[in-house]
Design an enzyme around this catalytic site. Structure first.
Site, mmCIF file in Angstrom:
data_model
loop_
_atom_site.group_PDB
_atom_site.id
_atom_site.type_symbol
_atom_site.label_atom_id
_atom_site.label_comp_id
_atom_site.label_asym_id
_atom_site.label_seq_id
_atom_site.Cartn_x
_atom_site.Cartn_y
_atom_site.Cartn_z
ATOM 1 N N TYR A 33 0.469 -0.994 -0.078
ATOM 2 C CA TYR A 33 0.061 0.435 0.287
ATOM 3 C C TYR A 33 1.045 1.109 -0.200
ATOM 4 O O TYR A 33 2.255 1.017 0.095
ATOM 5 C CB TYR A 33 -0.753 -0.307 1.137
ATOM 6 N N LYS A 147 6.167 -1.862 1.945
ATOM 7 C CA LYS A 147 5.443 -1.064 2.184
ATOM 8 C C LYS A 147 4.537 -2.140 2.568
ATOM 9 O O LYS A 147 3.112 -2.280 1.712
ATOM 10 C CB LYS A 147 4.692 -0.181 1.921
ATOM 11 N N GLU A 180 12.182 1.981 13.566
ATOM 12 C CA GLU A 180 11.627 3.182 13.564
ATOM 13 C C GLU A 180 10.520 3.583 14.820
ATOM 14 O O GLU A 180 9.756 2.297 15.493
ATOM 15 C CB GLU A 180 11.156 2.849 12.471
ATOM 16 N N LEU A 205 11.169 1.514 6.617
ATOM 17 C CA LEU A 205 10.401 1.901 5.743
ATOM 18 C C LEU A 205 11.095 2.733 5.137
ATOM 19 O O LEU A 205 11.625 3.964 6.266
ATOM 20 C CB LEU A 205 8.935 1.661 6.154
HETATM 21 N N1 PLP Z 1 7.483 3.739 8.765
HETATM 22 C C1 PLP Z 1 6.676 2.986 9.054
HETATM 23 C C2 PLP Z 1 6.514 1.795 9.088
HETATM 24 C C3 PLP Z 1 5.387 3.603 8.236
HETATM 25 O O1 PLP Z 1 4.307 3.163 8.107
HETATM 26 C C4 PLP Z 1 5.465 4.957 7.355
HETATM 27 C C5 PLP Z 1 4.060 5.436 7.053
HETATM 28 O O2 PLP Z 1 3.237 4.967 6.853
HETATM 29 C C6 PLP Z 1 6.318 5.472 7.480
HETATM 30 C C7 PLP Z 1 7.624 4.961 8.327
HETATM 31 C C8 PLP Z 1 6.817 6.733 6.915
HETATM 32 O O3 PLP Z 1 7.141 6.775 5.680
HETATM 33 P P1 PLP Z 1 6.162 8.168 4.466
HETATM 34 O O4 PLP Z 1 7.026 9.657 5.397
HETATM 35 O O5 PLP Z 1 6.454 8.269 2.838
HETATM 36 O O6 PLP Z 1 4.700 8.843 5.312
#
Ligand code: PLP
Length: 290
Positions: A33, A147, A180, A205
């Site tokens: 997603y 993701k 994270e 991610l």
């Molecule tokens: N880390 C995880 C596990 C996430 O699910 C997300 C966003 O959903 C992020 C980091 C941040 O990603 P982004 O800045 O692309 O929204």
């Protein structure tokens, strides 16, 4: 206004839309997603989001359900149909519908779901009190760079945070290094004013907001270091924050029982947040939805 959602080529009233009971996303979390922020009818950082979607699909050998150009059209359409000014678009692609069997089906058509909803974006005058985070062991699989919709540890972590009056849970690995948040990337400022965020590997991610903030920090001459940091270091940090498309840049004022700085959003964090909000207001690198 009633919401409109898209599934496999058609738009439906959101309250009546569904996918098949044997969709592999539902049975195996066999899908990926993206969440893209819409600000002032601009899609924020659309290209890096679609690049990441491409990487996720390739990693799991799921085919694109349509050409990227067509997907962009559907995204615009869904934003228009939902009359969104500020909000988010959610895109989910699964391996599709097939008789339940773990291995990949010989033939299946990917399921594409796109939804959208309003989300209010803070502005420079929004009073930001900052957030509390808790720390929890990272019990996820070893491909967090994908993701994937398989988010159960993230769901449990976020709920643990909420149960303790916190907004986010920072996960740490066997060595005590922060990976994270459950839906955000983690950052800290050390006593030598190094802005630190973990480097990219399969443990986290690659947040699109993380990349944008790194870019902003570099342009502002901030010393940026990409390396893992421990929970202990984070608790001794001058400032801390987390980033994502839906939490923007959120100052952290407490980690577990430890107050960060003077318990209010730090100076550098506040400055970076202001720069990020200005970035969201600038059409640069974003696509205007007609
Ligand atoms: N880390 C995880 C596990 C996430 O699910 C997300 C966003 O959903 C992020 C980091 C941040 O990603 P982004 O800045 O692309 O929204």
């Amino acid at each position: 206004m009633s919401r409109v959602s898209y599934v496999n080529g058609r738009y439906y009233p959101h309250s009546r839309v569904s996918v098949h009971v044997e969709d592999r996303g539902y049975q195996f979390a066999d899908g990926v997603y993206e969440v893209i922020l819409i600000k002032n009818r601009y899609l924020v950082d659309e290209e890096p989001h679609l690049d990441r979607l491409n990487r996720s699909l390739q990693s799991l050998e799921i085919a694109w359900p349509m050409k990227q150009a067509s997907l962009k059209q559907v995204i615009k359409e869904i934003i228009n149909k939902n009359k969104l000014k500020d909000g988010i678009v959610y895109i989910q692609i699964t391996r599709g519908v097939a008789k339940r069997d773990h291995g990949f089906p010989k033939k299946s058509k990917p399921t594409l779901v796109i939804t959208a909803r309003p989300l209010s974006v803070p502005n420079l005058n929004t009073n930001n009190k900052g957030a509390k985070v808790i720390t929890i062991p990272d019990i996820r699989w070893r491909r967090c760079d994908i993701k994937s919709v398989s988010l159960l540890p993230n769901v449990l972590g976020k709920q643990a945070a909420r149960d303790q009056g916190a907004q986010e849970a920072w996960q740490f690995d066997e060595e005590g290094l922060v990976t994270e948040g459950t839906s955000t990337n983690a950052w800290m400022l050390d006593t030598d004013n190094n802005l630190i965020t973990r480097y990219l590997d399969e443990a986290i991610l690659s947040g699109v907001t993380r990349l944008t903030i790194m870019d902003i920090a570099r342009k502002e001459g901030i010393k940026l270091v990409e390396r893992p940091f421990t929970v202990d270091e984070a608790k001794k940090s001058k400032e801390a924050f987390f980033t994502s498309s839906t939490s923007f840049l959120t100052p952290v004022v407490q980690i577990d029982d430890v107050i960060i700085g003077n318990g209010a959003p730090g100076l550098l964090t506040t400055k970076l947040l202001a720069s990020y909000l200005r970035y969201l207001d600038s059409p640069k690198s974003n696509i205007l939805i007609n």
